[in-house]
Each structure stands twice: as structure tokens, then as C-alpha cells.
Write a protein that holds these residues in place. Sequence first.
Motif, PDB file in Angstrom:
ATOM      1  N   THR A  25      -3.104   7.110   4.780  1.00  0.00           N
ATOM      2  CA  THR A  25      -2.016   6.143   4.626  1.00  0.00           C
ATOM      3  C   THR A  25      -0.693   6.901   4.478  1.00  0.00           C
ATOM      4  O   THR A  25      -0.648   7.917   3.780  1.00  0.00           O
TER       5      THR A  25
ATOM      6  N   LEU B 286      -7.773   8.760  -8.638  1.00  0.00           N
ATOM      7  CA  LEU B 286      -8.270   7.531  -8.007  1.00  0.00           C
ATOM      8  C   LEU B 286      -8.590   6.434  -9.024  1.00  0.00           C
ATOM      9  O   LEU B 286      -8.489   5.252  -8.708  1.00  0.00           O
TER      10      LEU B 286
ATOM     11  N   MET C 186     -10.676  12.454  -8.528  1.00  0.00           N
ATOM     12  CA  MET C 186     -11.386  11.368  -9.209  1.00  0.00           C
ATOM     13  C   MET C 186     -10.520  10.733 -10.293  1.00  0.00           C
ATOM     14  O   MET C 186     -10.450   9.512 -10.418  1.00  0.00           O
TER      15      MET C 186
ATOM     16  N   VAL D  89     -19.768   3.711  -9.688  1.00  0.00           N
ATOM     17  CA  VAL D  89     -18.940   4.169 -10.821  1.00  0.00           C
ATOM     18  C   VAL D  89     -19.236   3.316 -12.063  1.00  0.00           C
ATOM     19  O   VAL D  89     -19.440   3.844 -13.166  1.00  0.00           O
TER      20      VAL D  89
ATOM     21  N   ALA E 173     -17.386  12.060  -1.193  1.00  0.00           N
ATOM     22  CA  ALA E 173     -16.143  12.842  -1.177  1.00  0.00           C
ATOM     23  C   ALA E 173     -16.323  14.318  -1.537  1.00  0.00           C
ATOM     24  O   ALA E 173     -15.441  15.126  -1.265  1.00  0.00           O
TER      25      ALA E 173
ATOM     26  N   ASP F 126     -11.891   4.263 -16.362  1.00  0.00           N
ATOM     27  CA  ASP F 126     -12.716   4.467 -15.156  1.00  0.00           C
ATOM     28  C   ASP F 126     -13.480   3.184 -14.807  1.00  0.00           C
ATOM     29  O   ASP F 126     -13.487   2.746 -13.658  1.00  0.00           O
TER      30      ASP F 126
ATOM     31  N   PHE G 119     -11.494  18.446  -7.319  1.00  0.00           N
ATOM     32  CA  PHE G 119     -12.305  17.227  -7.222  1.00  0.00           C
ATOM     33  C   PHE G 119     -12.064  16.317  -8.427  1.00  0.00           C
ATOM     34  O   PHE G 119     -11.900  15.105  -8.291  1.00  0.00           O
TER      35      PHE G 119
ATOM     36  N   PHE H 106      -1.884  10.882   0.158  1.00  0.00           N
ATOM     37  CA  PHE H 106      -3.005  11.431  -0.611  1.00  0.00           C
ATOM     38  C   PHE H 106      -4.153  11.636   0.369  1.00  0.00           C
ATOM     39  O   PHE H 106      -4.624  10.675   0.987  1.00  0.00           O
TER      40      PHE H 106
ATOM     41  N   VAL I  27       0.844  -1.210   0.000  1.00  0.00           N
ATOM     42  CA  VAL I  27       0.000   0.000   0.000  1.00  0.00           C
ATOM     43  C   VAL I  27       0.878   1.259   0.000  1.00  0.00           C
ATOM     44  O   VAL I  27       0.501   2.283  -0.567  1.00  0.00           O
TER      45      VAL I  27
ATOM     46  N   SER J  80     -10.050  11.835   2.288  1.00  0.00           N
ATOM     47  CA  SER J  80     -11.101  11.464   3.243  1.00  0.00           C
ATOM     48  C   SER J  80     -11.113  12.342   4.483  1.00  0.00           C
ATOM     49  O   SER J  80     -10.074  12.786   4.966  1.00  0.00           O
TER      50      SER J  80
ATOM     51  N   ARG K 265     -22.951   3.905 -13.350  1.00  0.00           N
ATOM     52  CA  ARG K 265     -23.099   5.217 -13.998  1.00  0.00           C
ATOM     53  C   ARG K 265     -22.387   5.234 -15.351  1.00  0.00           C
ATOM     54  O   ARG K 265     -22.885   5.801 -16.311  1.00  0.00           O
TER      55      ARG K 265
ATOM     56  N   LEU L 105      -1.244   7.316  -6.713  1.00  0.00           N
ATOM     57  CA  LEU L 105      -1.984   8.510  -6.302  1.00  0.00           C
ATOM     58  C   LEU L 105      -1.065   9.736  -6.344  1.00  0.00           C
ATOM     59  O   LEU L 105      -1.336  10.697  -7.065  1.00  0.00           O
TER      60      LEU L 105
ATOM     61  N   ILE M 151     -19.251   1.830  -3.801  1.00  0.00           N
ATOM     62  CA  ILE M 151     -18.883   2.974  -4.649  1.00  0.00           C
ATOM     63  C   ILE M 151     -18.400   2.500  -6.025  1.00  0.00           C
ATOM     64  O   ILE M 151     -18.710   3.111  -7.060  1.00  0.00           O
TER      65      ILE M 151
ATOM     66  N   TYR N 198     -10.940   0.785   1.012  1.00  0.00           N
ATOM     67  CA  TYR N 198     -10.267   2.043   0.620  1.00  0.00           C
ATOM     68  C   TYR N 198     -10.231   2.247  -0.896  1.00  0.00           C
ATOM     69  O   TYR N 198     -10.537   1.349  -1.660  1.00  0.00           O
ATOM     70  N   GLU N 199      -9.915   3.473  -1.254  1.00  0.00           N
ATOM     71  CA  GLU N 199      -9.983   3.944  -2.654  1.00  0.00           C
ATOM     72  C   GLU N 199     -11.370   3.684  -3.260  1.00  0.00           C
ATOM     73  O   GLU N 199     -11.501   3.355  -4.439  1.00  0.00           O
ATOM     74  N   GLY N 200     -12.375   3.843  -2.425  1.00  0.00           N
ATOM     75  CA  GLY N 200     -13.761   3.641  -2.843  1.00  0.00           C
ATOM     76  C   GLY N 200     -14.220   2.259  -2.437  1.00  0.00           C
ATOM     77  O   GLY N 200     -13.627   1.260  -2.855  1.00  0.00           O
TER      78      GLY N 200
HETATM   79  N1  CAA Z   1     -12.936  11.696 -13.856  1.00  0.00           N
HETATM   80  C1  CAA Z   1     -13.181  13.015 -14.020  1.00  0.00           C
HETATM   81  N2  CAA Z   1     -14.205  13.652 -13.422  1.00  0.00           N
HETATM   82  C2  CAA Z   1     -15.014  12.914 -12.629  1.00  0.00           C
HETATM   83  C3  CAA Z   1     -14.830  11.544 -12.435  1.00  0.00           C
HETATM   84  C4  CAA Z   1     -13.727  10.924 -13.092  1.00  0.00           C
HETATM   85  N3  CAA Z   1     -13.467   9.624 -12.959  1.00  0.00           N
HETATM   86  N4  CAA Z   1     -15.803  11.089 -11.607  1.00  0.00           N
HETATM   87  C5  CAA Z   1     -16.582  12.154 -11.296  1.00  0.00           C
HETATM   88  N5  CAA Z   1     -16.082  13.247 -11.923  1.00  0.00           N
HETATM   89  C6  CAA Z   1     -16.627  14.608 -11.887  1.00  0.00           C
HETATM   90  C7  CAA Z   1     -18.018  14.679 -12.496  1.00  0.00           C
HETATM   91  O1  CAA Z   1     -17.950  14.853 -13.889  1.00  0.00           O
HETATM   92  C8  CAA Z   1     -18.599  15.903 -11.791  1.00  0.00           C
HETATM   93  O2  CAA Z   1     -18.091  17.091 -12.362  1.00  0.00           O
HETATM   94  P1  CAA Z   1     -19.021  18.058 -13.282  1.00  0.00           P
HETATM   95  O3  CAA Z   1     -20.272  18.306 -12.505  1.00  0.00           O
HETATM   96  O4  CAA Z   1     -18.177  19.257 -13.473  1.00  0.00           O
HETATM   97  O5  CAA Z   1     -19.257  17.286 -14.527  1.00  0.00           O
HETATM   98  C9  CAA Z   1     -17.968  15.819 -10.409  1.00  0.00           C
HETATM   99  O6  CAA Z   1     -16.806  15.009 -10.539  1.00  0.00           O
HETATM  100  C10 CAA Z   1     -18.894  15.227  -9.378  1.00  0.00           C
HETATM  101  O7  CAA Z   1     -19.255  13.947  -9.836  1.00  0.00           O
HETATM  102  P2  CAA Z   1     -20.513  13.172  -9.292  1.00  0.00           P
HETATM  103  O8  CAA Z   1     -21.741  14.015  -9.405  1.00  0.00           O
HETATM  104  O9  CAA Z   1     -20.511  11.827  -9.924  1.00  0.00           O
HETATM  105  O10 CAA Z   1     -20.154  13.089  -7.730  1.00  0.00           O
HETATM  106  P3  CAA Z   1     -20.817  12.277  -6.566  1.00  0.00           P
HETATM  107  O11 CAA Z   1     -20.953  13.161  -5.389  1.00  0.00           O
HETATM  108  O12 CAA Z   1     -22.028  11.548  -7.037  1.00  0.00           O
HETATM  109  O13 CAA Z   1     -19.640  11.201  -6.174  1.00  0.00           O
HETATM  110  C11 CAA Z   1     -18.291   9.278  -6.402  1.00  0.00           C
HETATM  111  C12 CAA Z   1     -19.029  10.405  -7.098  1.00  0.00           C
HETATM  112  C13 CAA Z   1     -17.798   8.367  -7.517  1.00  0.00           C
HETATM  113  C14 CAA Z   1     -19.166   8.486  -5.462  1.00  0.00           C
HETATM  114  C15 CAA Z   1     -17.073   9.870  -5.638  1.00  0.00           C
HETATM  115  O14 CAA Z   1     -17.486  10.707  -4.584  1.00  0.00           O
HETATM  116  C16 CAA Z   1     -16.139   8.809  -5.088  1.00  0.00           C
HETATM  117  O15 CAA Z   1     -15.316   8.273  -5.831  1.00  0.00           O
HETATM  118  N6  CAA Z   1     -16.223   8.483  -3.776  1.00  0.00           N
HETATM  119  C17 CAA Z   1     -15.262   7.577  -3.155  1.00  0.00           C
HETATM  120  C18 CAA Z   1     -14.108   8.325  -2.602  1.00  0.00           C
HETATM  121  C19 CAA Z   1     -12.847   7.519  -2.600  1.00  0.00           C
HETATM  122  O16 CAA Z   1     -12.597   6.683  -3.445  1.00  0.00           O
HETATM  123  N7  CAA Z   1     -11.970   7.822  -1.665  1.00  0.00           N
HETATM  124  C20 CAA Z   1     -10.684   7.232  -1.618  1.00  0.00           C
HETATM  125  C21 CAA Z   1      -9.767   8.042  -0.760  1.00  0.00           C
HETATM  126  S1  CAA Z   1      -8.039   7.712  -1.100  1.00  0.00           S
HETATM  127  C22 CAA Z   1      -7.735   6.237  -0.403  1.00  0.00           C
HETATM  128  O17 CAA Z   1      -8.603   5.561   0.058  1.00  0.00           O
HETATM  129  C23 CAA Z   1      -6.263   5.795  -0.462  1.00  0.00           C
HETATM  130  C24 CAA Z   1      -5.993   4.564   0.241  1.00  0.00           C
HETATM  131  O18 CAA Z   1      -6.764   4.080   0.994  1.00  0.00           O
HETATM  132  C25 CAA Z   1      -4.747   3.885   0.108  1.00  0.00           C
END
Ligand code: CAA
Length: 380
Positions: free
Chosen positions: A158, A239, A236, A372, A134, A313, A232, A123, A85, A126, A375, A93, A368, A362-364
Motif C-alpha cells: 500500500t 501490526l 508483529m 492470534v 510472515a 494484541d 519480526f 510498510f 488506508v 508481505s 493463542r 504502521l 490469522i 490485509y493486516e492479517g
Molecule cells: N508481539 C511481540 N512478539 C510477537 C507477537 C506480538 N504481537 N506475535 C508473535 N510474536 C513473536 C513470538 O513471540 C515469537 O518470538 P519468540 O520465538 O522469540 O518468542 C515470534 O514472534 C514468532 O511467533 P509465532 O511462532 O507465533 O509465529 P508464527 O509463524 O506462528 O506466525 C502469526 C504468527 C500471528 C500468524 C504472524 O505470522 C502473522 O501475524 N501473520 C500475518 C501477517 C500480517 O498481518 N501481514 C500484514 C502485512 S501489512 C498489511 O497488510 C498492511 C495493509 O494491508 C494496509
Amino acid sequence: MDFSLSEEHIMIRDAAREFAQTELLPGVIERDEKQHFPKELIQKMGDMGFLGMMAPTEFGGGGMDSISYVLVMEELSKVDASASVIVSVNNSLVNYGLAAYANQAQKEKYLSKLTTGEKLGAFCLSEPEAGSDATSQKTTAIDKGDHYILNGTKNWITNGSSADYYLVIAQTDKEKKHRGINAFIVEKGWEGFEIGPKEQKLGIRGSDTHSLIFNDVKVPKENRIGEDGFGFKFAMKTLSGGRIGIAAQALGIAAGAFELAKNYSKVRKAFGTEICNHQAIAFKLADMDVEIEAARHLVMKAAWDKDQGNNYDISSSRAKLYASKVAMAVTVEAVQVHGGNGFVKEYHVERLMRDAKITQIYEGTSEIQKIVISRGLLDK
Ligand code: CAA
Ligand code: FAD
């Protein structure tokens, strides 16, 4: 269609396999118990080139493809998912985020140190009230002309205490919702930047996970990544690639547990024969093998899509959703194949089972990933 690996791919995979056996395996149980990952081991991963695999060579990276990356992630994860990780966050990331979207000066100043292991990245998306959801960022960065003032709390980060550079996502204009979010490069040690206590975890216990607290931290404007409001989308897009790394981690955890279970079944005897001769055990192994191979195809397809410049995606979410499910199922079965020995630390499978769970979170989360994928399929 060609499923074969190139000579370079085989070389890097074998180097990672060897590294995992010689450097990661010896202390893996102790690191899990003590919840500690030594700095020297991170540096060794840097020396191997594992911390800058896909980053451009002009910034000290390996310039490798995503296939090489997932091969390394799989091999490291077979032995130690806490190590992998660290590799995943730094490569897919932090490095990717900077390589793809930072300007030349930011790349020279930050990326060139992150690719070698000299510095480590984190990164930070959260928050206590913004995990899956997010866009609900509460951390704020207020524009003060030549700098921003950052306030708020990130959690579950992390490399939280071991990192040097942090990519922090924050709300700069609440009215604009997700279009009023930005990403910033923040350095450890800046005034007002505090690292919270280490989380006590079920799995990936060697990896340090912390909350981060920002109290009036002054962030120079030149540390914003991309155009105003890009934060944002930055998160995305970054991720999407990160999920390929975690999918490969899940695959590795499953493959590691499977290898242990297979080997054990060939030496452990019950009812006068090795347990692999009981069809119930042999069929478990067959089921595990099929699931792992299916997961590997999805992981490779997602990496290939990224290398080809295709949209990835959906393929990355598919790979993460499926491989993490396989990791959970296979590790549970690997414990079962080991009987009572599966329940104790020295046989490794109990740790792999605990480590597997995080890949569904993690990472969604898995839910989630389904959002993705669905949609994307429905063109929403
Ligand atoms: N690429 C580009 N733009 C994107 C995108 C992508 N893949 N996905 C969404 N967007 C854009 C949309 O186009 C929109 O922009 P516009 O209105 O300008 O067109 C904007 O982002 C908002 O999109 P949504 O309306 O789809 O947003 P939402 O509130 O419905 O949420 C979601 C979408 C996919 C659920 C998102 O919130 C998400 O991915 N949530 C999970 C968060 C996550 O993965 N966190 C991980 C943290 S890092 C981590 O975890 C690291 C680790 O552990 C090691
Ligand atoms: P919640 O969002 O509260 O979700 C709770 C449950 O509700 C989940 O099952 C979820 O799937 C479900 N749910 C939520 N919304 C929906 C919906 N719309 N439809 C269906 N189901 C839904 N984050 C970082 O930014 N950087 C890191 O480095 C990092 N590392 C991490 C390391 C560890 C060990 C852990 C545990 C987490 C880490 N995270 C990191 C945070 C991680 O990404 C989040 O935990 C994850 O995105 C889920 O957010 P949450 O914990 O707030 O859960």
C-alpha cells in the motif's frame, strides 16, 4: 465506566466528517474508476493533521490518543476507504513503528517528515511466498559491515508508488529463522530499488498497491530499526496497533453504507409507501445498527486498551475480525436495500461493498486473527 467522548474527540471527529464530505466525496467515484489518488489530496490530509495523529508533537505529530485516531478513521472510511488506508498505514504502521522503536536520529530524519504529509510511508512485510506465513521471509539483507545489501521482492504494498520512505522487513540470518529478521528504513530512489506495476483491484481502488523489487540495494546500517534480530517482533508489535486502524476502517465502511441505506429507505417508495415501512427493510436496518454498534464497542475497547497501556494484541484482533465481518454483511444488505440502484456507482454502496472485502484480508486475514486470539486465550 464512561462511554462519552471528550470535547476534543468530538471536534476531531467532526473535522474529519466535514473533510470527508467536502474533500473526499466529490471525486470518490472517479478515483475508484481511475485507480488514482491525487498527491494534493494526500497533502490536504497532512494539512488536516490526519497523517501524524498519534505521533509525538516533538516530531511534528498531533500527540493524540488512539480514540481520536479511530474516530477519524471511521469518518474517512464512511466516504472513501482508499483515503483511510493511506491514513492508516502512515499512522499506525509507519509512524508508530518509528515512534516506538526507531532511535532519535532516525526519528528526526524520517518521522518528523512523515507526520506532516511532506513525506509518505509504506510498510513492507508481505512477499509472494510470505503473506500470512510472515516468518518465511525470502528478501535478504546481507551484513557488509557499515551497510546491508538488500535483495528480494515485496508484494501488495500500500502506498507502493506514492510513498517516499519504506519500512522493509528482511531476513538477515536464515539460520536464526524469525530471530534473524530485521526492519530497515529504505528511501525511494535508492539505486536498485524498483517499483513494480500497479495492481488492478476489486476494492480500495484509489489506493496504489504495488510490488517492490530490491536488486542489491545498499542500506546504511544506521537505517536498521532496533537491535539486530528485532525485525519480526517489530512487525508483529506494529501490526497489533495497525489492526485497530483497519478495524476502524471496516466500522466506517459499514456505518457509511448503513447511513446511505437508511436514508434511501425513507425516500424510496414501493407498494404505496416508503420502503422503510415494510418490516423486512426496517428489520434489516435494525440488524445492521446492532452489528455496527457492537463493532464500534470492540474498536473503541481496543483503542482504549492501547491508550491505557494495556496489552492490546487480542483486543485489536477481536475488533478487526468482528468489524470486518460486519462491514461485509452490512454492505451487502445496503446494496439490497437500494435494489437496482444499489448495483450502480452513483449510489456509492456497491463501492463500499467492494471496499469492505479487503478488511478481511490485509493486516492479517480473518483466519490469522483467530490464530492470534486463540493463542492469546490459551497463553500459547
Ligand atoms: N508481539 C511481540 N512478539 C510477537 C507477537 C506480538 N504481537 N506475535 C508473535 N510474536 C513473536 C513470538 O513471540 C515469537 O518470538 P519468540 O520465538 O522469540 O518468542 C515470534 O514472534 C514468532 O511467533 P509465532 O511462532 O507465533 O509465529 P508464527 O509463524 O506462528 O506466525 C502469526 C504468527 C500471528 C500468524 C504472524 O505470522 C502473522 O501475524 N501473520 C500475518 C501477517 C500480517 O498481518 N501481514 C500484514 C502485512 S501489512 C498489511 O497488510 C498492511 C495493509 O494491508 C494496509
Ligand atoms: P495467504 O497467506 O496465501 O492465505 C491464503 C488463505 O489461506 C487465506 O484465506 C488465509 O487466511 C488462509 N491461511 C493461511 N495460513 C493459514 C493458517 N495457518 N490457518 C488457517 N488459514 C490460513 N502487505 C504488506 O506487507 N504491506 C502492505 O501495505 C499491504 N497492503 C495490502 C493491500 C492490499 C490491497 C492487499 C490485497 C494486500 C496487502 N498486503 C500488504 C498483503 C496482505 O497483508 C496479505 O495479502 C495477507 O496478509 C494475506 O497473505 P496472502 O495474500 O499471501 O494469503
